[in-house]
Design a protein around this motif. Sequence first.
Motif, mmCIF file in Angstrom:
data_model
loop_
_atom_site.group_PDB
_atom_site.id
_atom_site.type_symbol
_atom_site.label_atom_id
_atom_site.label_comp_id
_atom_site.label_asym_id
_atom_site.label_seq_id
_atom_site.Cartn_x
_atom_site.Cartn_y
_atom_site.Cartn_z
ATOM 1 N N ILE A 318 47.571 44.898 31.351
ATOM 2 C CA ILE A 318 48.010 45.484 32.616
ATOM 3 C C ILE A 318 48.199 46.979 32.476
ATOM 4 C CG2 ILE A 318 49.811 45.492 34.325
ATOM 5 C CD1 ILE A 318 48.531 42.995 34.618
ATOM 6 N N ARG A 319 48.813 47.397 31.375
ATOM 7 C CA ARG A 319 49.064 48.831 31.257
ATOM 8 C C ARG A 319 47.763 49.615 31.171
ATOM 9 N NH1 ARG A 319 54.521 49.882 30.369
ATOM 10 N NH2 ARG A 319 55.650 47.980 29.893
ATOM 11 N N ASP A 320 46.763 49.020 30.543
ATOM 12 C CA ASP A 320 45.446 49.685 30.531
ATOM 13 C C ASP A 320 44.919 49.834 31.944
ATOM 14 O OD1 ASP A 320 44.209 48.061 27.525
ATOM 15 O OD2 ASP A 320 45.508 49.793 27.861
ATOM 16 N N CYS A 321 45.118 48.790 32.741
ATOM 17 C CA CYS A 321 44.660 48.863 34.128
ATOM 18 C C CYS A 321 45.314 50.029 34.846
ATOM 19 C CB CYS A 321 45.011 47.582 34.884
ATOM 20 S SG CYS A 321 44.072 46.175 34.371
ATOM 21 N N ILE A 322 46.630 50.145 34.623
ATOM 22 C CA ILE A 322 47.352 51.233 35.296
ATOM 23 C C ILE A 322 46.750 52.563 34.887
ATOM 24 C CG2 ILE A 322 49.562 52.384 35.458
ATOM 25 C CD1 ILE A 322 50.900 49.765 35.297
ATOM 26 N N GLU A 323 46.475 52.685 33.600
ATOM 27 C CA GLU A 323 45.882 53.938 33.116
ATOM 28 C C GLU A 323 44.567 54.224 33.793
ATOM 29 O OE1 GLU A 323 46.997 54.043 28.585
ATOM 30 O OE2 GLU A 323 44.946 54.758 28.949
ATOM 31 N N VAL A 324 43.725 53.211 33.841
ATOM 32 C CA VAL A 324 42.396 53.409 34.436
ATOM 33 C C VAL A 324 42.507 53.787 35.902
ATOM 34 C CG1 VAL A 324 40.270 52.255 35.060
ATOM 35 C CG2 VAL A 324 41.261 51.859 32.841
ATOM 36 N N LEU A 325 43.413 53.094 36.597
ATOM 37 C CA LEU A 325 43.479 53.328 38.041
ATOM 38 C C LEU A 325 44.060 54.695 38.356
ATOM 39 C CD1 LEU A 325 44.659 49.869 39.317
ATOM 40 C CD2 LEU A 325 42.452 50.911 39.639
ATOM 41 N N THR A 326 44.934 55.185 37.499
ATOM 42 C CA THR A 326 45.541 56.459 37.850
ATOM 43 C C THR A 326 44.741 57.633 37.336
ATOM 44 O OG1 THR A 326 46.923 56.165 35.915
ATOM 45 C CG2 THR A 326 47.943 55.770 38.036
ATOM 46 N N GLY A 327 44.094 57.473 36.183
ATOM 47 C CA GLY A 327 43.546 58.705 35.657
ATOM 48 C C GLY A 327 42.068 58.709 35.383
ATOM 49 N N SER A 328 41.486 57.539 35.288
ATOM 50 C CA SER A 328 40.161 57.522 34.688
ATOM 51 C C SER A 328 39.100 58.131 35.583
ATOM 52 C CB SER A 328 39.806 56.073 34.363
ATOM 53 O OG SER A 328 38.446 55.953 34.215
ATOM 54 N N VAL A 338 39.417 47.174 39.233
ATOM 55 C CA VAL A 338 39.851 46.714 40.548
ATOM 56 C C VAL A 338 39.491 45.247 40.729
ATOM 57 C CG1 VAL A 338 39.425 46.965 42.999
ATOM 58 C CG2 VAL A 338 39.787 48.960 41.613
ATOM 59 N N LYS A 339 38.307 44.877 40.240
ATOM 60 C CA LYS A 339 37.880 43.481 40.440
ATOM 61 C C LYS A 339 38.695 42.523 39.592
ATOM 62 C CE LYS A 339 33.253 44.241 41.925
ATOM 63 N NZ LYS A 339 32.025 44.729 41.419
ATOM 64 N N ALA A 340 39.082 42.972 38.417
ATOM 65 C CA ALA A 340 39.752 42.035 37.512
ATOM 66 C C ALA A 340 41.257 42.010 37.678
ATOM 67 C CB ALA A 340 39.418 42.412 36.067
ATOM 68 N N LEU A 341 41.787 42.939 38.503
ATOM 69 C CA LEU A 341 43.231 43.153 38.492
ATOM 70 C C LEU A 341 44.030 41.937 38.915
ATOM 71 C CD1 LEU A 341 45.260 45.269 37.863
ATOM 72 C CD2 LEU A 341 45.097 46.136 40.164
ATOM 73 N N GLU A 342 43.604 41.276 39.980
ATOM 74 C CA GLU A 342 44.428 40.179 40.495
ATOM 75 C C GLU A 342 44.605 39.085 39.450
ATOM 76 O OE1 GLU A 342 42.776 37.601 43.271
ATOM 77 O OE2 GLU A 342 44.661 36.572 43.580
ATOM 78 N N SER A 343 43.494 38.683 38.814
ATOM 79 C CA SER A 343 43.634 37.587 37.846
ATOM 80 C C SER A 343 44.456 38.014 36.652
ATOM 81 C CB SER A 343 42.280 37.074 37.400
ATOM 82 O OG SER A 343 41.457 38.136 37.061
ATOM 83 N N LEU A 344 44.353 39.296 36.264
ATOM 84 C CA LEU A 344 45.169 39.760 35.145
ATOM 85 C C LEU A 344 46.650 39.684 35.481
ATOM 86 C CD1 LEU A 344 43.408 42.891 33.680
ATOM 87 C CD2 LEU A 344 43.890 40.756 32.559
ATOM 88 N N ILE A 345 46.973 40.106 36.707
ATOM 89 C CA ILE A 345 48.375 40.078 37.107
ATOM 90 C C ILE A 345 48.901 38.651 37.067
ATOM 91 C CG2 ILE A 345 49.958 40.478 39.012
ATOM 92 C CD1 ILE A 345 48.243 42.784 39.866
ATOM 93 N N ARG A 346 48.087 37.732 37.558
ATOM 94 C CA ARG A 346 48.573 36.351 37.612
ATOM 95 C C ARG A 346 48.675 35.729 36.226
ATOM 96 N NH1 ARG A 346 49.274 34.673 42.753
ATOM 97 N NH2 ARG A 346 48.065 35.789 44.314
ATOM 98 N N LYS A 347 47.803 36.187 35.319
ATOM 99 C CA LYS A 347 47.851 35.560 33.993
ATOM 100 C C LYS A 347 48.963 36.136 33.137
ATOM 101 C CE LYS A 347 42.985 34.779 33.597
ATOM 102 N NZ LYS A 347 41.830 35.341 32.963
ATOM 103 N N ASN A 348 49.438 37.315 33.458
ATOM 104 C CA ASN A 348 50.459 37.953 32.622
ATOM 105 C C ASN A 348 51.689 38.293 33.430
ATOM 106 O OD1 ASN A 348 48.655 38.229 30.318
ATOM 107 N ND2 ASN A 348 47.593 39.684 31.600
ATOM 108 N N PRO A 349 52.432 37.303 33.898
ATOM 109 C CA PRO A 349 53.564 37.632 34.764
ATOM 110 C C PRO A 349 54.626 38.447 34.056
ATOM 111 C CG PRO A 349 53.503 35.281 34.271
ATOM 112 C CD PRO A 349 52.263 35.855 33.720
ATOM 113 N N ALA A 350 54.870 38.167 32.782
ATOM 114 C CA ALA A 350 55.930 38.914 32.096
ATOM 115 C C ALA A 350 55.561 40.386 31.993
ATOM 116 C CB ALA A 350 56.147 38.328 30.711
ATOM 117 N N ALA A 351 54.323 40.650 31.621
ATOM 118 C CA ALA A 351 53.901 42.052 31.496
ATOM 119 C C ALA A 351 53.922 42.738 32.853
ATOM 120 C CB ALA A 351 52.495 42.116 30.898
#
Lengths: 632, 328
Positions: A318-328, A338-351
Amino acid sequence: VCFIPGGLDCSISFVSHVLGKVCVHGRQKEILSVLVPRLTDLTKSDCIWQRICWRLVECVPDRWMEAVVLGFVQRTSGADVLSSLLGNLVVKNKKARFVVTQKLLLLQYSHKTAVLQNLLGYLSLDGLRRALLIQVLQELLETWSSSSAVKHSPPEQQQYISKAILICLSHLKESEIETCRQELLTSMMEGVKCHLDSNLPQIRRLGMIVAESISSKINTDGPVLKFQYEEDDETRELKSLLVQTPPFCVVPSLADDDRNEKADAVPPVVLESNKKPHTAAPVMSDEESDAELDSDDDLVPYDMSEDKELKTKAPVYIRDCIEVLTGSEDVDKWEATVKALESLIRKNPAATREVSVELAKILLHLEEKTCTEGFVELRQRAQVAVLTTDPIPVAKYLTSQFYSLNYSLRQRMDILDVLVLAAQELSCPRPPGKTKHSGAQKPCIQLSPGSDSSKDWRRIVDERIKSKTRRFATGQSQVELASGPNEFSSVAGHFFFPLIQHFDRPLTTFDLLGEDHFVLGRLVHTLAVLMYLAVNTVAVTAMGKALLEFVWALRFHTDSYVRQGLLSCISSVLLSVPTERLLEDMTEELLETQSWLGDVVEKDPDGDCRRLALQNLLLMENLKKKLTTVPS
Amino acid sequence: MALPPPDPQFVLRGTGAAVHTLHFSCGGQEPDVPVLFSGSENGFIHVWNLKTHRVDTTLDGHGRRSVYCVETMGGKNKLLSQGRDQRICLWDLAEGRTSATNSVFTENVGFCRCSLLKVAQGRWLMAMAAKGPEEVQVLELPSKTSVCTLKPEVGAKLGMPMCLKLWQHDGDSQPLLLAGYEDGSVVLWNLSMGKVLSQLVCHQEPVMSLDFDSEKAKGISGSSEKVLSIWSLNEQQNLQVYKTHKLVNAGISDIAIRPDKKILATAGWDHRVRIFGWKKLKALAVLDYHTATVHCVSFSDHKHPCERLLAAGSKDHRISIWSIYTQT
């Protein structure tokens, strides 16, 4: 009824009287179904019969004229037939003129399109009558462009008037358009403005189509007005009205690429279909050397044009996603993220919970960088995923942003949609231990105004009423579904109350009670859905009370979409709050609401509002009945 | 206009885990059923009946550790499997038996698939990565006696052995071993003397898989980069690079040359199986079915050419069976 031709002078007035009397008594169908076909045949070529027919109709007394004219207009099969039957009746007879030009067009709106075609075609077929046609068009346009008419008249009437305008336009000749070009332009501009201001998509579409048609008529050379709207049967039907079969009529070209006109003459511009060259899929077979013959050549290669490089992989954390979305800067990676974000969020609720508010902030401000398919949906699903994973802080953030400065209307409405979708997901009991990936199956809710909302509510109300009826059958015929805790109950208040808090506090860029009534309408619908989903939660009574107060404050709002929303709110309150609580804590509000509902049922101009109000009254009746039948 | 690539003839589902190795055994006479052996990451070896497309038997011999090599030793009843539990198991599947009869403890925790070669009736040579860091050991089966241990010289820095191939020129000559190593080089070993005959640096990355055509003395190797390397062996037993072929996507997990030496198949990390003509390495087809890395490809040993099949096993738990270029 049989007349003897010849030089005989007949007095037809008796027949006219009979005809009129019969028609006014409501027997138009019977008598005219016999009379009109005969007269049609007889008057087709015979002048004398024509004059007899005209005389017949002219002699009908004024008090019965309307019935007769209406009957004729409805029964004849075409404008030319009507013309030969009625002649210049409308010019000679004041009552007939009133009926045709005013009553049938402006005061009534139940007639079919064919009737309109007959009527207006009839007006256009004779030189004397054409003046009336122009007059009719002007009056129609006046109605069409008046903002109070657009706001208060029912959509059916507006559609009728639009159809009439389109048919009139199709009959107008060039010279006539020239003379009233300025008026057409002015009314078009005014009319378009009030139509686009409306919240109902049907009205907006009508406005767009009529404006396009007017514009195409008055600017045959040069750029024409073109709107974007969804085509469906209604729009196609309306557009087809503009094209009339008379040969001298100019077929309007709605294609916006025909701009090369000769300035002087007005050539009939024919519709050209853009045929883009059909690009066949390229077939490559790499490294095919035909020069050498060897035994390998009997192995024919297959088509390998689909063989392309694999796309970049999306980040897994998730944190990598945040990095990509904000700066990349890497757009491929951004798109994959963007395409993978939803499933990542659902698979890693704690993160996700660690960074939920930050992620929500990023998603709210996320703009489309590349032309990704389904970007809006992907973003919305990711937002819903974040909200359901960590409801309380994210809901707090989103509801506070809803009332903040400098957000676009689209973003505010996104917030509302996301809250509703998340609430729906949370309130649906999930069997414990199973993490259901909502994936592609879940459709996005579009809180679209219009008749859909009332149909849905009717269905929901029916289901609820059905479920509340007591059954005396014994035994369980169905297997009990696996149940899980209702996750919405602990957070319902966090979703609901902040939204309702500041609605009357205007900001510089956002004024719910003023111009932004579209957002107000969406807000009201959102509150209704949240209320409905809060059934069986602890906060439901407090929510219901607050919602009824809110409804009371806004009940006289001029926008019909807002009013529909308010009525849905009342339905939700009645359905979700347990009856005992309703009667104990909210008696005065209920009584006041009941009297307001009665008012709406009788006096509200919008059909959907009336229907919803009636449903609410029925619900209240049911509640009362339930209470009296429950043995205490 | 070229035809679109064919679809798999059928797809075997039910392994429940990533498929790491495949081996056909279809040479038997009727009423023998053609079978396909598959080894998966969950430690099971499935015996697939190719007539019914269902699993006939499931063998569990590696303690639920991944099975990454499966071979038959003459007929489909004698099976050899290698797993991550550091064991190579020998099975006798006649009469429906499902337990391993013998095993070899390799003490090697790598991924290098062993290589078998039949030297005489009932005698086999097996090359496997051994306990030492860069060692390859050759055993004789079924006696399990060590024939030789091949250790590169000190300082060679070849890294782990990644893939092995035992071969011999024709029935009676000396068996030789081709080994691909972690540093990207392919080494030809002489087994009787235990010495390096030739060494060739084919890749910059580890050699993931190799296959060799002993008739033409030409071999091919693939690695984790975008290049396939074809090399040949000249009369002096020296390896030379013959040509290289650039791929569209990086990463090859397995290469197999069809027994008739006409075509070869590569299993790619980009989920695709590619077919090339062996003679000139002409790209023939790209089979795009799997949705994850393809771990292994294998050609069948059917007696009738038109029945020949190609199998591909992937991380997405599926085994796709293709019938391609069977007319030649």
